[in-house]
Design a protein around this motif. Structure first.
Motif, PDB file in Angstrom:
ATOM      1  N   PRO A 120      24.455  29.827  10.832  1.00 25.14           N
ATOM      2  CA  PRO A 120      24.029  30.931  11.708  1.00 25.14           C
ATOM      3  C   PRO A 120      25.023  31.299  12.799  1.00 25.14           C
ATOM      4  N   MET A 121      25.600  30.309  13.475  1.00 25.64           N
ATOM      5  CA  MET A 121      26.485  30.614  14.601  1.00 25.64           C
ATOM      6  C   MET A 121      27.653  31.490  14.167  1.00 25.64           C
ATOM      7  N   TYR A 122      28.254  31.171  13.028  1.00 25.03           N
ATOM      8  CA  TYR A 122      29.403  31.936  12.558  1.00 25.03           C
ATOM      9  C   TYR A 122      28.990  33.239  11.876  1.00 25.03           C
TER      10      TYR A 122
ATOM     11  N   LEU B  84      15.939  34.771   8.381  1.00 31.48           N
ATOM     12  CA  LEU B  84      15.737  35.080   9.794  1.00 31.48           C
ATOM     13  C   LEU B  84      17.030  35.562  10.434  1.00 31.48           C
ATOM     14  N   CYS B  85      18.144  34.939  10.103  1.00 26.26           N
ATOM     15  CA  CYS B  85      19.435  35.346  10.664  1.00 26.26           C
ATOM     16  C   CYS B  85      19.758  36.796  10.286  1.00 26.26           C
ATOM     17  N   ILE B  86      19.536  37.150   9.032  1.00 31.12           N
ATOM     18  CA  ILE B  86      19.795  38.522   8.582  1.00 31.12           C
ATOM     19  C   ILE B  86      18.876  39.497   9.309  1.00 31.12           C
TER      20      ILE B  86
ATOM     21  N   ILE C 273      15.465  24.814   9.401  1.00 38.59           N
ATOM     22  CA  ILE C 273      14.225  25.479   8.980  1.00 38.59           C
ATOM     23  C   ILE C 273      14.003  26.762   9.786  1.00 38.59           C
ATOM     24  N   ILE C 274      14.165  26.659  11.113  1.00 41.59           N
ATOM     25  CA  ILE C 274      13.924  27.819  11.977  1.00 41.59           C
ATOM     26  C   ILE C 274      14.966  28.906  11.740  1.00 41.59           C
TER      27      ILE C 274
ATOM     28  N   VAL D  24      20.662  37.068  20.802  1.00 41.84           N
ATOM     29  CA  VAL D  24      20.358  36.378  19.546  1.00 41.84           C
ATOM     30  C   VAL D  24      21.210  35.116  19.413  1.00 41.84           C
ATOM     31  N   MET D  25      22.481  35.206  19.789  1.00 44.01           N
ATOM     32  CA  MET D  25      23.379  34.053  19.719  1.00 44.01           C
ATOM     33  C   MET D  25      22.954  32.973  20.705  1.00 44.01           C
TER      34      MET D  25
END
Length: 312
Positions: free
Chosen positions: A57-59, A139-141, A133-134, A116-117
């Protein structure tokens, strides 16, 4: 009052016309910075796409930020560079509106994306066992898409209100680029509705995301301080340092520029706006990759692969 045909309207971008030598210096500086922006952010986008180790997610969000910065700077820097060296600093109504709406979309999107970040860092540090899981791929998209959609609709609203205004005087924009506040000030009618809309947009897209960022870091700080080992605390803080730096630079400059619609456009204010528009997107990839071992590793793998292909 009768409106002028849009095709007949031209705007003069005053910039720092009274300081031609300064503009020539700015041309060289901004050209180098723009090339660094394209190189740095493009590299990060390519790395986050090609390297499987960066498919987290971070990248993913960092890739969105880099892609956004490329589009944001490309919407105005090329034309600004031309105007720095040109005696005729005019821009058509259509080009001005497009430039203004694209840059406003990217700026609004970046505000939401930074929040968001911050949430991503909150989950990673405060709920590490549940992080995979979260922060699922879906969810990221969805969060990234929401950032872009909200930014687009904020820009669309402000732009529609702006283009409905009548312009009937000498259309000199006291800025390097077509900027929303400078644009609406040229209207020969009451702009109270536009000022209210801009202030409301500032609250929603500046203060609200900043509030969410602050809340996230309050929880992060509380969690980090409960870590027993100094090494653990240092490691946790290091994962947030780049984001904190980017947020500080971004909000520090943008709040200075936009929070007073009636402020006068001094040369200093224009340079601050230039700092926000050019320096911040240039610093983002540098800040995120300076001490990042994962990015360094991905870069080494990419360079090794490229060297192997050339050798083969």
């Amino acid at each position: 009052m009768e409106r002028t045909n849009w095709t007949e309207i031209e705007f003069i971008l005053q910039g720092l016309s009274e300081y031609p030598r300064v503009e020539k210096v700015l041309f060289g500086v901004c050209l180098v910075m723009y090339l660094v922006i394209l190189l740095g952010n493009s590299t990060l986008v390519i790395l986050t796409v090609l390297d499987s180790c960066l498919h987290i997610p971070m990248y993913f969000f960092l890739g969105n930020l880099s892609f956004l910065d490329i589009w944001y700077t490309s919407s105005f820097i090329p034309s600004m560079l031309i105007h720095f060296l040109s005696k005729k600093k005019t821009i058509s109504f259509t080009r001005c509106v497009v430039q203004m709406s694209v840059s406003y979309t990217m700026g609004s999107t970046e505000c939401v994306l930074l929040a968001v970040m911050a949430y991503d860092r909150f989950v990673a540090i405060c709920k590490p066992l549940r992080y995979p899981i979260i922060m699922s791929k879906a969810l990221c998209i969805q969060m990234a898409a929401l950032s872009w959609v909200l930014g687009f609709f904020n820009s669309l609203t402000e732009t529609i209100l702006a283009v409905r205004l009548p312009f009937c005087g000498k259309n000199v924009i006291n800025h390097f680029i077509c900027e929303m506040l400078a644009f609406v000030k040229l209207a020969c009618t009451d702009i109270s509705l536009n000022e209210i809309a801009i202030m409301l947009g500032n609250v929603i897209f500046l203060f609200f995301p900043l509030l969410l960022i602050c809340i996230s870091y309050i929880f992060i700080l509380s969690t980090v301080l409960r870590i027993n080992s100094a090494e653990g605390r240092k490691k946790a803080f290091s994962t947030c340092s780049a984001h904190i730096t980017v947020v500080t630079i971004f909000y520090g400059t943008i709040l200075f520029m936009y929070m007073n619609p009636k402020s006068k456009d001094s040369a200093f204010s224009k340079l601050i706006a230039l700092f926000y528009g050019v320096v911040t997107p240039m610093l983002n990839p540098i800040i995120y990759s300076l001490r990042n071992k994962e990015v360094h590793g991905a870069m080494r793998k990419l360079m090794t692969r490229h060297w192997f292909w050339r050798k083969g």
